[in-house]
Design an enzyme around this catalytic site. Structure first.
Site, PDB file in Angstrom:
ATOM      1  N   SER A  40     -28.958  -8.017  -1.554  1.00 15.81           N
ATOM      2  CA  SER A  40     -28.540  -9.237  -0.852  1.00 15.81           C
ATOM      3  C   SER A  40     -28.141  -8.996   0.600  1.00 15.81           C
ATOM      4  CB  SER A  40     -27.384  -9.909  -1.604  1.00 15.81           C
ATOM      5  OG  SER A  40     -26.258  -9.059  -1.667  1.00 15.81           O
ATOM      6  N   TYR A  99     -18.094   9.253  -3.687  1.00 14.04           N
ATOM      7  CA  TYR A  99     -19.410   8.798  -3.208  1.00 14.04           C
ATOM      8  C   TYR A  99     -20.367   9.979  -3.052  1.00 14.04           C
ATOM      9  CZ  TYR A  99     -22.582   5.883  -0.354  1.00 14.04           C
ATOM     10  OH  TYR A  99     -23.661   5.181   0.140  1.00 14.04           O
TER      11      TYR A  99
END
Length: 243
Positions: free
Chosen positions: A10, A154
């Protein structure tokens, strides 16, 4: 109907990839998003502006049951649709020093990148192998190859995805399915908007942040037939900050 699915499609790099794949007009674009429906619809509008077709699919890639349910329903509604390209782009950050890291910040980051890769790719992999064609592109990060302080979670998630990329590539290459990873450095997106660009670009040999469109160009190449002899690779796109 030949399709390409982009998770986390998106905004940011995901949106740029959706638009770039749409411009090539080879695929119906499946835009996955987890929460921001407005942004997903904006991406879909841009896909259609580019002359392609597309649709949005809402699910959290880290949630196995939800991913299975949404993709199964979609496949049943579109029995003739064939997903040829999978771009595992969905990822989140919960940055902080490891000694203060909360377990949920570890789990959420690992689940989105790593379980997200498993849940989406595993759903489609048998179909790719039966069709003897496919392109799997995993979005990793300079953090996953170099390691970044303040991003142990991460870095762990993306580093694990690098290992998965190399292993899966060897399993499926005979069936004309390639698996590659793209490792961006500092790219101008929502994720980096709070970074001190002036300070950081001094560390980057190219002396600037990258553009999402530049990453999308690389992904589109790896998603095309032109890249059929490239597999198991991690391609850095970081302005020379690390190789």
């Amino acid at each position: 109907m030949k399709c390409a699915i982009v998770t986390g499609g998106s905004r940011g790099i995901g949106r740029a990839i959706c638009i770039k794949l749409a411009e090539e007009k080879n695929y119906h674009i499946l835009i996955n998003y987890a929460s921001n429906e407005t942004a997903a619809n904006e991406t879909l509008a841009k896909v259609k502006e580019s002359g392609a077709t597309g649709e949005i699919l809402k699910f959290d890639v880290g949630n196995t049951e939800e991913t299975q349910a949404v993709l199964t329903e979609w496949q049943e509604k579109n029995p003739d649709a064939v997903v040829e390209v999978i771009v595992n782009n969905a990822g989140i950050t919960r940055d902080g020093l490891f000694m203060w890291m909360q377990k949920e910040d570890w789990n959420d980051v690992i689940n989105t990148s790593l379980d997200g890769f498993f849940n989406v790719t595993n759903f489609f992999i048998q179909k790719l192998l039966r069709n003897k064609y496919g392109r799997i592109i995993n979005m990793v990060s300079v953090s996953g190859v170099k390691g970044t302080a303040g991003q142990t979670n991460y870095s762990a998630a993306k580093g694990a995805l690098v290992g998965a990329t190399k292993a899966l590539a060897q399993e499926v290459a005979k069936r004309n399915v390639t698996v590659n990873a793209v490792a961006p450095g500092f790219i101008k997106t929502d994720m980096t908007q709070d970074f001190n660009e002036e300070e950081l670009k001094a560390m980057i040999p190219a002396n600037r942040f990258g553009e999402a469109e530049e990453v999308a160009d690389l992904v589109a190449f790896l998603a095309s037939k032109k890249s059929s002899y490239i597999t198991g690779e991690v391609i850095n796109i970081n302005g020379g900050i690390y190789s």
